[in-house]
Design an enzyme around this catalytic site. Structure first.
Site, PDB file in Angstrom:
ATOM      1  N   ARG A   1      22.826  68.389   0.089  1.00  0.00           N
ATOM      2  CA  ARG A   1      22.150  68.688  -1.176  1.00  0.00           C
ATOM      3  C   ARG A   1      20.807  69.331  -0.868  1.00  0.00           C
ATOM      4  NH1 ARG A   1      21.373  62.698  -2.728  1.00  0.00           N
ATOM      5  NH2 ARG A   1      21.135  62.732  -0.471  1.00  0.00           N
ATOM      6  N   GLU A   2      20.427  70.357  -1.610  1.00  0.00           N
ATOM      7  CA  GLU A   2      19.097  70.918  -1.427  1.00  0.00           C
ATOM      8  C   GLU A   2      18.083  69.834  -1.762  1.00  0.00           C
ATOM      9  OE1 GLU A   2      18.572  74.727  -3.289  1.00  0.00           O
ATOM     10  OE2 GLU A   2      20.518  75.405  -2.587  1.00  0.00           O
TER      11      GLU A   2
ATOM     12  N   LYS B   1      35.805  70.221  -0.281  1.00  0.00           N
ATOM     13  CA  LYS B   1      34.501  70.704  -0.729  1.00  0.00           C
ATOM     14  C   LYS B   1      34.523  71.121  -2.196  1.00  0.00           C
ATOM     15  CE  LYS B   1      30.432  72.223  -0.948  1.00  0.00           C
ATOM     16  NZ  LYS B   1      29.388  72.727  -0.115  1.00  0.00           N
TER      17      LYS B   1
ATOM     18  N   ASN C   1      32.657  69.216  -5.460  1.00  0.00           N
ATOM     19  CA  ASN C   1      31.714  69.874  -6.368  1.00  0.00           C
ATOM     20  C   ASN C   1      32.253  69.922  -7.798  1.00  0.00           C
ATOM     21  OD1 ASN C   1      29.655  70.190  -4.587  1.00  0.00           O
ATOM     22  ND2 ASN C   1      29.957  72.368  -4.235  1.00  0.00           N
TER      23      ASN C   1
ATOM     24  N   GLY D   1      22.700  73.646 -12.269  1.00  0.00           N
ATOM     25  CA  GLY D   1      22.527  75.046 -11.871  1.00  0.00           C
ATOM     26  C   GLY D   1      22.542  75.097 -10.367  1.00  0.00           C
TER      27      GLY D   1
ATOM     28  N   CYS E   1      25.278  76.419  -5.820  1.00  0.00           N
ATOM     29  CA  CYS E   1      26.588  75.874  -5.442  1.00  0.00           C
ATOM     30  C   CYS E   1      27.486  75.530  -6.626  1.00  0.00           C
ATOM     31  CB  CYS E   1      26.410  74.635  -4.580  1.00  0.00           C
ATOM     32  SG  CYS E   1      25.814  75.051  -2.943  1.00  0.00           S
TER      33      CYS E   1
ATOM     34  N   LYS F   1      28.851  78.447  -9.076  1.00  0.00           N
ATOM     35  CA  LYS F   1      29.736  79.461  -8.474  1.00  0.00           C
ATOM     36  C   LYS F   1      30.967  78.822  -7.830  1.00  0.00           C
ATOM     37  CE  LYS F   1      28.502  79.565  -3.750  1.00  0.00           C
ATOM     38  NZ  LYS F   1      29.379  79.347  -2.649  1.00  0.00           N
TER      39      LYS F   1
END
Ligand code: UDX
Length: 443
Positions: free
Chosen positions: A156-157, A212, A216, A265, A268, A271
């Site tokens: 995670r950012e 993955k 998400n 938003g 990741c 999109k």
């Protein structure tokens, strides 16, 4: 002999992975095709805000005083080929222009370059998020004696360093004759986190790729579910925060990722769910993921709902009204503004005639590049000065710690709309503000 590792692509994923591999004791060579990025990293700096990453680089980048010297960067493929026992491909896979599918050109280019230089006996490991089926196709492009494994990344950012050093699971896809050897090498690479208890899950290529996108999609679904409940609460007079707390006590549901607000938003989730839908279409099973279309549209509706709440708060029209927007990054502890709900809302209000002033603790430079026509303030206080309404759209700690009384003294009209359900409404009300939040009743 300790394994030598290369990391291809030094964005969020690659830079963090390279630094983490050095921290785990390996010698690491990072490659990027952009010379400026390589120069910046070689001096121990990163082109984004990510807590702890520069500290880790300082500890390991060769040539920096007191470093272990285990981490170097290059633009040379020959050097990568000669050096690496294991090559991690960490380039990005953005959404294609004008369609939902994923742009594989960076991955394809990285594999073509690696295929030309990788030593016999080396292992290529794909980490990029790709459409299911890619690994099988890419494996066929590698020369004989070079194996492929797929090892998706879940970082995670804002927590990239922590998530990479202490992953909650390691997923590995292997195939064919080299499967056993690939698994053995990756167990060696991840010996430290596995030793600490990270589960190591081995499957085939398609399963590893799908883990993955499935993860998400599930997370996006959870957020849109609670945002759909927020819509119902708004219509029925319920409180979505209480509702989330109450359903979260059920262990099968859990309380994480149930924060209602302006939605998800970033680079990741949006999109990835779109690329997943596109891929399901190609596989002839688009119906299986039709629900993701709804997840996407619930999410996008929240941005519009925030704009409507703000319009109502300023009396029905944005013309001549001043709007303070607290937050530009898509989430706190990040300077990433890609598909940021905060900036999207700020932009919509600006385009409808509002005078929007934005403040974000770290995202200002990136926000200016995307939306140069918005006004930017140096602090929350300056953004709020003269505002007819204040929008809280990214839940930075700094915003929770603001003094509402100090802000009330400079606002033109003390109305705050909490798009993240993260401020202490009682505190703001006590300081004279009208506080409204998404999916909650008006007080
Ligand atoms: C995500 C996945 O979490 C990660 O595993 C994957 O590798 C990459 O995508 P990231 O994009 O860094 O990571 O952000 P994340 O923390 O998942 O948040 C995504 C968005 O959802 C943010 O805009 C956040 O504000 C929003 N969000 C999150 C909510 O609106 N409500 C929540 O309850 C949680």
């Amino acid at each position: 002999m300790a394994l030598k590792i290369t990391v291809i692509g030094t964005g969020y994923l690659g830079a963090t992975h390279a630094a983490a591999m050095a921290e785990m004791g390996f010698e690491v060579l990072g490659l990027d095709v952009v010379p400026e990025k390589v120069e910046l990293l070689a001096s121990g700096r990163v082109p984004m805000y990510e807590p702890g990453l520069e500290e880790l680089l300082a500890k390991h980048v060769a040539g920096l005083e007191g470093s272990t010297g285990r981490l170097r960067f290059t633009t040379s493929w020959e050097e990568v080929g000669a050096f690496g026992d294991v090559h991690f491909v960490c380039v990005n896979t953005p959404q294609k222009h004008g369609e939902y599918g994923c742009d594989m050109s960076y991955v394809d280019a990285a594999f073509a370059s690696l295929a030309a230089v990788a030593r016999e006996g080396s292992l290529v490991v794909g980490k990029s998020t790709v459409p299911v089926g890619s690994a099988e196709r890419l494996a066929a492009t590698l020369p004989a004696g070079v194996d492929l494994a797929w090892n998706p990344e879940f970082l995670r950012e804002g927590f990239a360093v922590q998530d990479t050093l202490h992953p909650d699971r390691i997923v590995v896809g292997v195939s064919g004759d080299g499967a056993g050897r690939a698994e053995k090498l990756l167990r060696e690479v991840y010996a430290v986190p596995v030793g600490e208890g990270s589960p190591f899950v081995v499957g085939d290529f398609p399963t590893a790729e799908l883990v993955k996108t499935a993860a998400n999609s599930f997370l996006a679904t959870k957020i849109s579910f609670i945002n759909a409940m927020a819509e119902i609460c708004e219509a029925a007079g319920g409180d979505v925060v209480k509702l989330a707390e109450a359903i979260g006590h059920d262990e099968r549901i859990g309380n994480k990722f149930l924060r209602a607000g302006v939605g998800f938003g970033g680079g990741c989730l949006p999109k990835d769910i779109r690329a997943f839908m596109a891929r399901a279409g190609e596989l002839g099973v688009d119906q299986a993921l039709t629900f993701l279309r709804e997840i996407d549209s619930i999410n996008m509706r929240r941005r519009g709902q925030m704009v409507e709440m703000a319009r109502e708060a300023v009396g029905g029209s944005f013309l001549g009204r001043r709007v303070a927007v607290l937050g530009a990054a898509f989430k706190p502890d990040s300077d990433d503004v890609r598909d940021s709900p905060a900036l999207n809302v700020a932009g919509q209000i600006h385009l409808q005639g509002g005078q929007v002033t934005v403040y974000d603790p770290k995202g200002m430079d990136n926000a200016r590049k995307v939306f140069p026509t918005l006004a930017y303030a140096d602090s929350a206080l300056e953004a709020v000065r003269g505002a007819d309404v204040v929008l809280h759209l990214t839940e930075w700690r700094e915003f929770r710690e603001l003094d509402p009384a100090e802000l009330a003294a400079v606002a033109s009209s003390p109305v705050v709309l909490d798009g993240r359900n993260a401020l202490d409404g009682e505190r703001w009300r006590a300081a004279g503000w009208t506080y409204r939040a998404m999916g909650r009743p008006r007080a």
